[in-house]
Design a protein around this motif. Structure first.
Motif, PDB file in Angstrom:
ATOM      1  N   UNK A   1       0.831  -1.209   0.000  1.00 51.20           N
ATOM      2  CA  UNK A   1       0.000   0.000   0.000  1.00 51.20           C
ATOM      3  C   UNK A   1       0.862   1.254   0.000  1.00 51.20           C
ATOM      4  N   UNK A   2       1.829   1.312   0.899  1.00 48.89           N
ATOM      5  CA  UNK A   2       2.609   2.554   1.040  1.00 48.89           C
ATOM      6  C   UNK A   2       3.594   2.748  -0.103  1.00 48.89           C
ATOM      7  N   UNK A   3       3.876   1.708  -0.877  1.00 49.15           N
ATOM      8  CA  UNK A   3       4.800   1.870  -2.006  1.00 49.15           C
ATOM      9  C   UNK A   3       4.116   2.419  -3.252  1.00 49.15           C
ATOM     10  N   UNK A   4       2.796   2.568  -3.190  1.00 54.74           N
ATOM     11  CA  UNK A   4       2.047   3.031  -4.359  1.00 54.74           C
ATOM     12  C   UNK A   4       2.249   4.525  -4.608  1.00 54.74           C
ATOM     13  N   UNK A   5       2.434   4.877  -5.860  1.00 56.05           N
ATOM     14  CA  UNK A   5       2.394   6.273  -6.298  1.00 56.05           C
ATOM     15  C   UNK A   5       1.104   6.480  -7.090  1.00 56.05           C
ATOM     16  N   UNK A   6       0.756   7.738  -7.306  1.00 55.35           N
ATOM     17  CA  UNK A   6      -0.462   8.026  -8.061  1.00 55.35           C
ATOM     18  C   UNK A   6      -0.412   7.397  -9.450  1.00 55.35           C
ATOM     19  N   UNK A   7       0.759   7.384 -10.058  1.00 59.12           N
ATOM     20  CA  UNK A   7       0.894   6.832 -11.409  1.00 59.12           C
ATOM     21  C   UNK A   7       0.596   5.335 -11.467  1.00 59.12           C
TER      22      UNK A   7
ATOM     23  N   UNK B   1      -0.007  16.784   3.264  1.00 63.73           N
ATOM     24  CA  UNK B   1       0.223  16.754   1.827  1.00 63.73           C
ATOM     25  C   UNK B   1       1.648  16.441   1.442  1.00 63.73           C
ATOM     26  N   UNK B   2       2.514  16.208   2.420  1.00 58.81           N
ATOM     27  CA  UNK B   2       3.919  15.959   2.132  1.00 58.81           C
ATOM     28  C   UNK B   2       4.335  14.623   2.726  1.00 58.81           C
ATOM     29  N   UNK B   3       5.218  13.945   2.061  1.00 63.24           N
ATOM     30  CA  UNK B   3       5.807  12.743   2.622  1.00 63.24           C
ATOM     31  C   UNK B   3       4.947  11.510   2.473  1.00 63.24           C
ATOM     32  N   UNK B   4       5.559  10.433   2.049  1.00 61.88           N
ATOM     33  CA  UNK B   4       4.863   9.160   1.883  1.00 61.88           C
ATOM     34  C   UNK B   4       4.425   8.617   3.235  1.00 61.88           C
TER      35      UNK B   4
ATOM     36  N   UNK C   1     -11.267   4.632  -3.528  1.00 62.51           N
ATOM     37  CA  UNK C   1      -9.984   5.180  -3.970  1.00 62.51           C
ATOM     38  C   UNK C   1     -10.179   6.416  -4.835  1.00 62.51           C
ATOM     39  N   UNK C   2     -11.201   6.415  -5.674  1.00 58.99           N
ATOM     40  CA  UNK C   2     -11.483   7.596  -6.503  1.00 58.99           C
ATOM     41  C   UNK C   2     -11.826   8.803  -5.625  1.00 58.99           C
ATOM     42  N   UNK C   3     -12.574   8.559  -4.547  1.00 55.93           N
ATOM     43  CA  UNK C   3     -12.934   9.657  -3.649  1.00 55.93           C
ATOM     44  C   UNK C   3     -11.699  10.242  -2.991  1.00 55.93           C
ATOM     45  N   UNK C   4     -10.759   9.363  -2.600  1.00 54.26           N
ATOM     46  CA  UNK C   4      -9.523   9.869  -1.984  1.00 54.26           C
ATOM     47  C   UNK C   4      -8.675  10.624  -3.004  1.00 54.26           C
ATOM     48  N   UNK C   5      -8.565  10.094  -4.221  1.00 50.60           N
ATOM     49  CA  UNK C   5      -7.750  10.757  -5.245  1.00 50.60           C
ATOM     50  C   UNK C   5      -8.318  12.130  -5.572  1.00 50.60           C
ATOM     51  N   UNK C   6      -9.644  12.255  -5.584  1.00 52.61           N
ATOM     52  CA  UNK C   6     -10.266  13.558  -5.857  1.00 52.61           C
ATOM     53  C   UNK C   6      -9.891  14.563  -4.777  1.00 52.61           C
ATOM     54  N   UNK C   7      -9.823  14.104  -3.523  1.00 50.95           N
ATOM     55  CA  UNK C   7      -9.429  15.004  -2.432  1.00 50.95           C
ATOM     56  C   UNK C   7      -7.927  15.236  -2.433  1.00 50.95           C
ATOM     57  N   UNK C   8      -7.167  14.229  -2.810  1.00 58.85           N
ATOM     58  CA  UNK C   8      -5.704  14.308  -2.817  1.00 58.85           C
ATOM     59  C   UNK C   8      -5.186  15.271  -3.870  1.00 58.85           C
TER      60      UNK C   8
ATOM     61  N   UNK D   1      -4.167  15.839  -8.241  1.00 58.57           N
ATOM     62  CA  UNK D   1      -3.534  15.113  -9.346  1.00 58.57           C
ATOM     63  C   UNK D   1      -2.016  15.240  -9.380  1.00 58.57           C
ATOM     64  N   UNK D   2      -1.427  15.848  -8.365  1.00 59.70           N
ATOM     65  CA  UNK D   2       0.035  15.993  -8.372  1.00 59.70           C
ATOM     66  C   UNK D   2       0.698  14.626  -8.258  1.00 59.70           C
ATOM     67  N   UNK D   3       1.854  14.504  -8.891  1.00 60.78           N
ATOM     68  CA  UNK D   3       2.595  13.241  -8.854  1.00 60.78           C
ATOM     69  C   UNK D   3       3.141  12.993  -7.454  1.00 60.78           C
ATOM     70  N   UNK D   4       3.427  11.733  -7.187  1.00 63.57           N
ATOM     71  CA  UNK D   4       4.007  11.400  -5.891  1.00 63.57           C
ATOM     72  C   UNK D   4       3.266  10.263  -5.221  1.00 63.57           C
ATOM     73  N   UNK D   5       3.529  10.072  -3.922  1.00 63.87           N
ATOM     74  CA  UNK D   5       2.903   8.960  -3.197  1.00 63.87           C
ATOM     75  C   UNK D   5       1.387   9.008  -3.281  1.00 63.87           C
TER      76      UNK D   5
END
Length: 329
Positions: free
Chosen positions: A186-192, A248-251, A224-231, A233-237
């Motif tokens: 789980x924690x190794x996932x990036x948005x991409x 908003x910072x740090x994995x 997951x879509x609900x979290x991504x909408x709040x998160x 679209x910036x790249x990263x964890x």
């Protein structure tokens, strides 16, 4: 005109010389060569195990030179003869058990040591292998987890929050349970790594070096879509911290996920951990398919079928069933 035989001999000599130089570099940094090509999580685990061996060697020898180098400790092991090397490994095993470590931990650390010696054998550094075996581990493990009702209560508790933390935690709990991800995965996932259009994740499984595709069920995808909408679209964890110090910072770390799950469990009266959600998912799959361990293996991504057999044995409690049949009132 150059002599073909002479040129060929020179090329062969140069190739041999280059191979010797390469082997020298590998031998000089044996652990780096051992770690190469492995996943980040696997390397981290091996480093911890080799560091533990280094600390043991430092205590036994009193050599300050082993104070900061697992490489030196491994080199000491490879520099001595077969018998003394096995004696050192046996002493290490005794030290591990004396510290009351779990059999699985003891055996993993011994395996980490044997694997390095095996590489040394492959490279011609030694002509022997470590013969010290594992300690006996109990056959039974609690594979039940908090149960489906417990997981549902934890999801409801997380969804009760209307802020970003509630959305994030709901998505994490669903991934841990619905597709049986490990917290490291789980924690190794990036948005991409999330293909929102297809509703799939590319995860880096335990002991793997390449990511594999996992299709998400509809409720998991929605969370997951609900979290991504709040998160955003910036790249990263994919999952990051939300506290004031690092919003908003740090994995998000594996330890943070452990605390998150433990906290949610406590709020609904359950003592559990991230792997407990995975346990519940695997047991539920076995219940749903009548104990089809091969189907459960595809779901859980366990490499060994024997591991799934353990889940199935614990789920059905065959021993308890037989005892009930022969017991007298």
């Amino acid at each position: 005109m150059p002599d073909t035989a002479t040129t060929g001999a020179q090329d062969l000599a140069e190739a041999r010389h280059a191979a010797v130089l390469l082997l020298d570099r590998i031998q000089e940094h044996l652990l780096d060569a051992f770690y190469a090509g492995r996943s980040e999580n696997t390397v981290r685990a091996y480093r911890r195990d080799h560091e533990d061996f280094r600390a043991f060697v430092a205590r036994q020898t009193g050599f300050e030179s082993f104070g900061d180098s697992a490489e030196r400790a491994v080199r000491l092991l490879l520099a001595i003869d077969h018998g003394p090397a096995n004696a050192l490994a046996l002493g290490y095993r005794n030290d591990l058990t004396a510290r009351r470590l779990q059999p699985a931990t003891v055996n993993r650390r011994l395996a980490a040591l044997r694997s390095v010696v095996k590489l040394g054998n492959t490279l011609g550094l030694v002509a022997w292998s470590l013969d010290v075996g594992n300690v006996e581990a109990a056959a039974y493990r609690d594979t039940r987890g908090p149960g489906r009702d417990g997981v549902k209560a934890m999801i409801a508790q997380a969804k009760g929050r209307s802020d970003a933390k509630g959305l994030r935690d709901t998505a994490i709990v669903r991934l841990l349970h619905d597709v049986a991800l490990r917290r490291g995965e789980v924690v190794s996932l990036d948005l991409e790594h999330y293909d929102a259009r297809r509703g799939a994740l590319s995860i880096l499984g335990k002991g793997r070096t390449q990511r594999e595709r996992v299709t998400l069920p509809a409720p998991t995808r929605t969370a997951l879509d609900a979290w991504v909408a709040a998160r955003g679209s910036r790249a990263g964890p994919l999952f990051h911290r939300l506290d004031q110090a690092g919003a908003g910072e740090g994995r998000l770390t594996g330890e943070a996920v452990r605390q998150l799950v433990r906290g949610l469990g406590a709020e609904v009266g359950i003592a559990t951990r991230p792997h407990g959600l995975r346990h519940t998912a695997i047991t539920s799959v076995l219940d749903a398919n009548g104990g089809n361990v091969r189907a459960a293996q595809r779901f859980s991504r366990h490499r060994r079928l024997e591991t799934l057999q353990l889940y199935d044995d614990n789920r059905s409690d065959l021993g308890g069933q037989m005892a009930a049949q022969i017991a007298e009132d």
